[in-house]
Design a protein around this motif. Structure first.
Motif, PDB file in Angstrom:
ATOM      1  N   LYS A  60      -3.133   5.509  -5.382  1.00 18.08           N
ATOM      2  CA  LYS A  60      -3.625   5.031  -6.684  1.00 18.08           C
ATOM      3  C   LYS A  60      -4.608   3.880  -6.564  1.00 18.08           C
ATOM      4  O   LYS A  60      -5.110   3.400  -7.573  1.00 18.08           O
ATOM      5  N   GLY A  61      -4.872   3.393  -5.354  1.00 17.55           N
ATOM      6  CA  GLY A  61      -5.796   2.285  -5.166  1.00 17.55           C
ATOM      7  C   GLY A  61      -5.602   1.646  -3.812  1.00 17.55           C
ATOM      8  O   GLY A  61      -4.898   2.168  -2.958  1.00 17.55           O
ATOM      9  N   VAL A  62      -6.229   0.477  -3.645  1.00 25.57           N
ATOM     10  CA  VAL A  62      -6.159  -0.278  -2.395  1.00 25.57           C
ATOM     11  C   VAL A  62      -5.618  -1.661  -2.709  1.00 25.57           C
ATOM     12  O   VAL A  62      -5.984  -2.263  -3.715  1.00 25.57           O
ATOM     13  N   VAL A  63      -4.738  -2.176  -1.852  1.00 30.49           N
ATOM     14  CA  VAL A  63      -4.220  -3.528  -2.049  1.00 30.49           C
ATOM     15  C   VAL A  63      -4.999  -4.518  -1.182  1.00 30.49           C
ATOM     16  O   VAL A  63      -5.422  -4.184  -0.079  1.00 30.49           O
ATOM     17  N   VAL A  64      -5.190  -5.718  -1.743  1.00 34.13           N
ATOM     18  CA  VAL A  64      -5.811  -6.810  -0.992  1.00 34.13           C
ATOM     19  C   VAL A  64      -5.013  -8.077  -1.262  1.00 34.13           C
ATOM     20  O   VAL A  64      -4.511  -8.289  -2.359  1.00 34.13           O
ATOM     21  N   HIS A  93       7.905  -8.542  -7.308  1.00 34.09           N
ATOM     22  CA  HIS A  93       7.302  -7.949  -8.514  1.00 34.09           C
ATOM     23  C   HIS A  93       6.257  -6.935  -8.084  1.00 34.09           C
ATOM     24  O   HIS A  93       5.474  -7.194  -7.169  1.00 34.09           O
ATOM     25  N   ARG A  94       6.253  -5.781  -8.755  1.00 37.51           N
ATOM     26  CA  ARG A  94       5.217  -4.775  -8.528  1.00 37.51           C
ATOM     27  C   ARG A  94       4.747  -4.275  -9.873  1.00 37.51           C
ATOM     28  O   ARG A  94       5.520  -3.683 -10.617  1.00 37.51           O
ATOM     29  N   GLY A  95       3.503  -4.545 -10.182  1.00 37.41           N
ATOM     30  CA  GLY A  95       2.964  -4.166 -11.475  1.00 37.41           C
ATOM     31  C   GLY A  95       1.692  -3.347 -11.349  1.00 37.41           C
ATOM     32  O   GLY A  95       1.280  -2.969 -10.251  1.00 37.41           O
ATOM     33  N   ARG A  96       1.068  -3.128 -12.491  1.00 32.71           N
ATOM     34  CA  ARG A  96      -0.133  -2.293 -12.554  1.00 32.71           C
ATOM     35  C   ARG A  96      -1.309  -2.907 -11.786  1.00 32.71           C
ATOM     36  O   ARG A  96      -2.048  -2.205 -11.108  1.00 32.71           O
ATOM     37  N   THR A  97      -1.466  -4.252 -11.875  1.00 34.48           N
ATOM     38  CA  THR A  97      -2.631  -4.886 -11.273  1.00 34.48           C
ATOM     39  C   THR A  97      -2.312  -5.787 -10.084  1.00 34.48           C
ATOM     40  O   THR A  97      -3.213  -6.188  -9.359  1.00 34.48           O
ATOM     41  N   GLN A  98      -1.044  -6.147  -9.910  1.00 30.95           N
ATOM     42  CA  GLN A  98      -0.704  -7.043  -8.811  1.00 30.95           C
ATOM     43  C   GLN A  98       0.727  -6.828  -8.335  1.00 30.95           C
ATOM     44  O   GLN A  98       1.539  -6.237  -9.034  1.00 30.95           O
ATOM     45  N   GLN A  99       0.975  -7.349  -7.136  1.00 33.69           N
ATOM     46  CA  GLN A  99       2.305  -7.286  -6.546  1.00 33.69           C
ATOM     47  C   GLN A  99       2.609  -8.644  -5.926  1.00 33.69           C
ATOM     48  O   GLN A  99       1.689  -9.351  -5.508  1.00 33.69           O
ATOM     49  N   LEU A 100       3.907  -8.974  -5.834  1.00 29.84           N
ATOM     50  CA  LEU A 100       4.340 -10.186  -5.157  1.00 29.84           C
ATOM     51  C   LEU A 100       5.463  -9.806  -4.199  1.00 29.84           C
ATOM     52  O   LEU A 100       6.441  -9.174  -4.612  1.00 29.84           O
ATOM     53  N   TRP A 101       5.308 -10.192  -2.932  1.00 30.71           N
ATOM     54  CA  TRP A 101       6.266  -9.816  -1.889  1.00 30.71           C
ATOM     55  C   TRP A 101       6.853 -11.053  -1.229  1.00 30.71           C
ATOM     56  O   TRP A 101       6.151 -12.040  -1.015  1.00 30.71           O
ATOM     57  N   ARG A 102       8.143 -10.998  -0.927  1.00 36.23           N
ATOM     58  CA  ARG A 102       8.844 -12.052  -0.187  1.00 36.23           C
ATOM     59  C   ARG A 102       8.872 -11.643   1.286  1.00 36.23           C
ATOM     60  O   ARG A 102       9.135 -10.485   1.620  1.00 36.23           O
ATOM     61  N   GLY A 120       7.958 -16.839   3.269  1.00 31.45           N
ATOM     62  CA  GLY A 120       6.772 -16.960   2.441  1.00 31.45           C
ATOM     63  C   GLY A 120       6.701 -15.907   1.363  1.00 31.45           C
ATOM     64  O   GLY A 120       7.606 -15.083   1.192  1.00 31.45           O
ATOM     65  N   GLN A 121       5.590 -15.998   0.629  1.00 30.34           N
ATOM     66  CA  GLN A 121       5.274 -15.022  -0.407  1.00 30.34           C
ATOM     67  C   GLN A 121       3.812 -14.635  -0.257  1.00 30.34           C
ATOM     68  O   GLN A 121       2.969 -15.476   0.077  1.00 30.34           O
ATOM     69  N   VAL A 122       3.533 -13.367  -0.502  1.00 29.63           N
ATOM     70  CA  VAL A 122       2.164 -12.866  -0.487  1.00 29.63           C
ATOM     71  C   VAL A 122       1.927 -12.124  -1.795  1.00 29.63           C
ATOM     72  O   VAL A 122       2.706 -11.239  -2.170  1.00 29.63           O
ATOM     73  N   ARG A 123       0.856 -12.535  -2.497  1.00 27.10           N
ATOM     74  CA  ARG A 123       0.445 -11.847  -3.724  1.00 27.10           C
ATOM     75  C   ARG A 123      -0.681 -10.890  -3.356  1.00 27.10           C
ATOM     76  O   ARG A 123      -1.594 -11.242  -2.610  1.00 27.10           O
ATOM     77  N   LEU A 124      -0.572  -9.671  -3.865  1.00 25.66           N
ATOM     78  CA  LEU A 124      -1.563  -8.627  -3.627  1.00 25.66           C
ATOM     79  C   LEU A 124      -2.178  -8.203  -4.949  1.00 25.66           C
ATOM     80  O   LEU A 124      -1.477  -8.143  -5.969  1.00 25.66           O
ATOM     81  N   ALA A 125      -3.455  -7.891  -4.925  1.00 20.93           N
ATOM     82  CA  ALA A 125      -4.117  -7.269  -6.075  1.00 20.93           C
ATOM     83  C   ALA A 125      -4.223  -5.779  -5.796  1.00 20.93           C
ATOM     84  O   ALA A 125      -4.514  -5.364  -4.672  1.00 20.93           O
ATOM     85  N   GLN A 167       0.826  -1.204   0.000  1.00 21.65           N
ATOM     86  CA  GLN A 167       0.000   0.000   0.000  1.00 21.65           C
ATOM     87  C   GLN A 167       0.858   1.251   0.000  1.00 21.65           C
ATOM     88  O   GLN A 167       0.541   2.222  -0.690  1.00 21.65           O
ATOM     89  N   ILE A 168       1.941   1.240   0.745  1.00 20.12           N
ATOM     90  CA  ILE A 168       2.842   2.394   0.720  1.00 20.12           C
ATOM     91  C   ILE A 168       3.368   2.602  -0.697  1.00 20.12           C
ATOM     92  O   ILE A 168       3.405   3.722  -1.202  1.00 20.12           O
ATOM     93  N   TRP A 169       3.763   1.509  -1.364  1.00 15.19           N
ATOM     94  CA  TRP A 169       4.273   1.625  -2.728  1.00 15.19           C
ATOM     95  C   TRP A 169       3.179   2.136  -3.676  1.00 15.19           C
ATOM     96  O   TRP A 169       3.423   3.021  -4.493  1.00 15.19           O
ATOM     97  N   LEU A 170       1.965   1.605  -3.568  1.00 10.68           N
ATOM     98  CA  LEU A 170       0.867   2.003  -4.460  1.00 10.68           C
ATOM     99  C   LEU A 170       0.365   3.398  -4.134  1.00 10.68           C
ATOM    100  O   LEU A 170      -0.102   4.120  -5.016  1.00 10.68           O
ATOM    101  N   GLY A 171       0.481   3.797  -2.885  1.00  8.59           N
ATOM    102  CA  GLY A 171       0.058   5.139  -2.479  1.00  8.59           C
ATOM    103  C   GLY A 171      -1.443   5.322  -2.595  1.00  8.59           C
ATOM    104  O   GLY A 171      -2.218   4.451  -2.215  1.00  8.59           O
TER     105      GLY A 171
END
Length: 140
Positions: free
Chosen positions: A64-68, A94-103, A117-122, A58-62
Motif C-alpha cells: 500500500k506504500g513505502v515507509v520512511v 500505533h499504526r495508522g493511515r499516514t504514520q506508525q510508531l514502533w517501540r 527507543g521509539q521510531v516514527r514512520l511515515a 513495511q511488512i505491516w503496510l505491505g
C-alpha cells in the motif's frame, strides 16, 4: 557483514523473526561497531532500531506504500562490549493511515536492556519494489 544489503549488512545484522506485529533482529558487537574510545557507538543502536522498525512497518503496510523514518529517539541504558550479542525487537505502539510508531528494545545475551527507543514512520503513497518486500516476507 551479513547477506542483508545496505547498512544492516555492514553492521552484521540478521533477521531472526519478521512479521507485521513484531520483527526481531540480532547482531554481535565487533571492533567495527566501536567509537574512537573503544566502546560501542550509540549510532549502532539508532541505526538498527530504525531499520528494524522500518522492516516491521513495511511488512505491516505491505504494497500500500513505502515507509520512511521521520523520528528516531534512542536511550542508551547500559554499555555493551565486544562479543556481546544484541537482540533488537520492534513492536507497534500505533499504526495508522499516514504514520506508525514502533517501540524498540535492545537486549544483550543475558536479557539485560542495553538501549530502548521509539521510531516514527511515515506511510508514503509510493510503489515499493516487489523484490524489496519479498526479501522479508518470503515472497508472500
Amino acid at each position: 557483514m551479513s547477506e542483508i544489503p545496505g547498512l544492516d549488512g555492514l553492521l552484521g545484522v540478521e533477521h531472526v523473526e519478521t512479521g507485521p506485529d513484531k520483527v526481531v533482529a540480532r547482531f554481535t558487537i565487533g571492533d567495527h561497531h566501536l567509537q574512537p574510545f573503544g566502546i560501542p557507538h550509540g549510532g549502532i543502536y539508532c541505526s538498527v532500531h530504525e531499520s528494524t522498525a522500518s522492516v516491521a512497518g513495511q511488512i505491516w503496510l505491505g504494497t500500500k506504500g513505502v515507509v520512511v523514518g521521520t523520528n528516531n529517539s534512542t536511550d542508551f541504558l547500559r554499555q555493551a562490549k565486544v562479543g556481546d550479542t544484541i537482540t533488537v525487537t520492534a513492536t507497534p505502539i500505533h499504526r495508522g493511515r499516514t504514520q506508525q510508531l514502533w517501540r524498540l528494545e535492545s537486549v544483550n545475551q543475558d536479557g539485560k536492556l542495553i538501549a530502548q527507543g521509539q521510531v516514527r514512520l511515515a506511510n508514503l503513497d509510493q510503489e515499493i519494489p516487489a523484490d524489496a518486500l519479498a526479501r522479508f516476507t518470503g515472497g508472500q
